[in-house]
Write a protein that holds these residues in place. Structure first.
Motif, short mmCIF file in Angstrom:
data_model
loop_
_atom_site.label_atom_id
_atom_site.label_comp_id
_atom_site.label_asym_id
_atom_site.label_seq_id
_atom_site.Cartn_x
_atom_site.Cartn_y
_atom_site.Cartn_z
N ASP A 1 0.82 -1.21 0.00
CA ASP A 1 0.00 0.00 0.00
C ASP A 1 0.85 1.26 0.00
O ASP A 1 0.58 2.20 -0.76
CB ASP A 1 -0.95 0.00 1.20
CG ASP A 1 -2.04 -1.05 1.09
OD1 ASP A 1 -2.32 -1.53 -0.03
OD2 ASP A 1 -2.61 -1.41 2.14
N LEU A 2 1.90 1.29 0.83
CA LEU A 2 2.77 2.47 0.88
C LEU A 2 3.54 2.65 -0.43
O LEU A 2 3.64 3.77 -0.95
CB LEU A 2 3.76 2.35 2.04
CG LEU A 2 3.20 2.58 3.43
CD1 LEU A 2 4.23 2.18 4.49
CD2 LEU A 2 2.81 4.04 3.61
N THR A 3 4.07 1.58 -0.94
CA THR A 3 4.85 1.66 -2.17
C THR A 3 3.98 2.10 -3.33
O THR A 3 4.37 2.97 -4.12
CB THR A 3 5.50 0.30 -2.48
OG1 THR A 3 6.27 -0.11 -1.36
CG2 THR A 3 6.41 0.38 -3.68
N TYR A 4 2.78 1.56 -3.42
CA TYR A 4 1.86 1.96 -4.48
C TYR A 4 1.49 3.43 -4.34
O TYR A 4 1.49 4.19 -5.31
CB TYR A 4 0.61 1.08 -4.45
CG TYR A 4 -0.36 1.38 -5.56
CD1 TYR A 4 -0.19 0.82 -6.82
CD2 TYR A 4 -1.44 2.23 -5.35
CE1 TYR A 4 -1.08 1.11 -7.85
CE2 TYR A 4 -2.33 2.51 -6.37
CZ TYR A 4 -2.14 1.95 -7.62
OH TYR A 4 -3.02 2.24 -8.64
N GLU A 5 1.18 3.84 -3.13
CA GLU A 5 0.76 5.23 -2.89
C GLU A 5 1.83 6.23 -3.27
O GLU A 5 1.55 7.26 -3.90
CB GLU A 5 0.39 5.41 -1.42
CG GLU A 5 0.01 6.83 -1.06
CD GLU A 5 -0.29 7.02 0.42
OE1 GLU A 5 -0.41 8.18 0.84
OE2 GLU A 5 -0.39 6.03 1.15
N LYS B 1 -3.68 -15.58 -5.10
CA LYS B 1 -4.88 -16.22 -4.57
C LYS B 1 -5.33 -15.63 -3.23
O LYS B 1 -6.49 -15.81 -2.85
CB LYS B 1 -4.64 -17.72 -4.41
CG LYS B 1 -4.42 -18.41 -5.74
CD LYS B 1 -4.10 -19.87 -5.58
CE LYS B 1 -3.85 -20.51 -6.94
NZ LYS B 1 -3.52 -21.92 -6.82
N ASP B 2 -4.45 -14.93 -2.55
CA ASP B 2 -4.79 -14.41 -1.22
C ASP B 2 -4.95 -12.89 -1.19
O ASP B 2 -4.94 -12.28 -0.13
CB ASP B 2 -3.78 -14.86 -0.17
CG ASP B 2 -2.34 -14.53 -0.55
OD1 ASP B 2 -2.10 -14.05 -1.67
OD2 ASP B 2 -1.46 -14.76 0.28
N LEU B 3 -5.12 -12.27 -2.37
CA LEU B 3 -5.36 -10.82 -2.44
C LEU B 3 -6.68 -10.55 -3.14
O LEU B 3 -7.09 -11.29 -4.03
CB LEU B 3 -4.24 -10.12 -3.21
CG LEU B 3 -2.86 -10.06 -2.58
CD1 LEU B 3 -1.91 -9.32 -3.51
CD2 LEU B 3 -2.89 -9.41 -1.22
N ASP B 4 -7.31 -9.45 -2.76
CA ASP B 4 -8.52 -9.03 -3.47
C ASP B 4 -8.11 -8.38 -4.80
O ASP B 4 -6.93 -8.20 -5.09
CB ASP B 4 -9.36 -8.09 -2.61
CG ASP B 4 -8.62 -6.82 -2.20
OD1 ASP B 4 -7.74 -6.34 -2.95
OD2 ASP B 4 -8.93 -6.29 -1.12
N ASN B 5 -9.09 -8.01 -5.60
CA ASN B 5 -8.83 -7.47 -6.93
C ASN B 5 -7.99 -6.20 -6.90
O ASN B 5 -7.02 -6.06 -7.66
CB ASN B 5 -10.15 -7.22 -7.67
CG ASN B 5 -9.93 -6.89 -9.12
OD1 ASN B 5 -9.17 -7.57 -9.81
ND2 ASN B 5 -10.59 -5.85 -9.59
N LEU B 6 -8.32 -5.26 -6.01
CA LEU B 6 -7.57 -4.00 -5.93
C LEU B 6 -6.12 -4.25 -5.53
O LEU B 6 -5.19 -3.67 -6.11
CB LEU B 6 -8.23 -3.04 -4.94
CG LEU B 6 -7.51 -1.70 -4.73
CD1 LEU B 6 -7.39 -0.93 -6.04
CD2 LEU B 6 -8.25 -0.87 -3.69
N SER B 7 -5.91 -5.12 -4.57
CA SER B 7 -4.54 -5.43 -4.15
C SER B 7 -3.76 -6.15 -5.24
O SER B 7 -2.55 -5.95 -5.38
CB SER B 7 -4.55 -6.26 -2.86
OG SER B 7 -5.08 -5.51 -1.80
N ASN B 8 -4.43 -6.98 -6.03
CA ASN B 8 -3.75 -7.62 -7.16
C ASN B 8 -3.32 -6.58 -8.19
O ASN B 8 -2.24 -6.69 -8.78
CB ASN B 8 -4.67 -8.67 -7.81
CG ASN B 8 -4.47 -10.04 -7.23
OD1 ASN B 8 -3.36 -10.53 -7.13
ND2 ASN B 8 -5.57 -10.66 -6.82
N ILE B 9 -4.14 -5.58 -8.40
CA ILE B 9 -3.77 -4.49 -9.33
C ILE B 9 -2.56 -3.74 -8.78
O ILE B 9 -1.60 -3.46 -9.51
CB ILE B 9 -4.97 -3.55 -9.56
CG1 ILE B 9 -6.06 -4.27 -10.36
CG2 ILE B 9 -4.53 -2.27 -10.28
CD1 ILE B 9 -7.38 -3.53 -10.44
#
Length: 110
Positions: free
Chosen positions: A54-58, A74-82
């Motif tokens: 999250d920090l790196t993306y931000e 497999k263990d991330l939601d769609n937004l986190s996969n993006i």
């Protein structure tokens, strides 16, 4: 925290190489916001892979219009996969699960 220092160093490197004034301005804003977080964070705070993502993306992803190969951990939601797709590009964590699992709750060690 080492993560925040790493992000700050990356931003400073990007700033040195920036040829676009809007990117340079964005980097200045990100550095300012990062320093606010650093002032509230202890040196020995732990961080997990999800928080790091999250920090790196931000702070380090400036162009989300770039085409990237989407990851499907497999263990991330769609937004986190993006987010993982932009941050890691075509790489993975260097562990036995890296191809299929992000393991968001695993703490990052030195």
């Amino acid at each position: 925290m080492d993560t925040l220092n790493w992000i700050e160093n990356a931003l400073n490197e990007y700033k040195d190489d920036a040829v676009n004034n809007s990117i340079s301005s964005k980097i200045d804003i990100n550095l300012s916001n990062l320093n606010k977080i650093k002032s509230k964070t202890g040196k020995y705070n732990k961080i997990n892979r999800k928080e790091f993502l999250d920090l790196t993306y931000e702070f380090l992803v400036f162009d989300t219009n770039t085409n990237v190969n989407l990851k499907n951990y497999k263990d991330l939601d769609n937004l986190s996969n993006i987010k993982a797709s932009y941050v890691l590009n075509n790489t993975t964590w260097k562990d036995q699960f890296g191809e299929n699992y992000y393991q968001p709750k695993v703490n990052i060690m030195r």
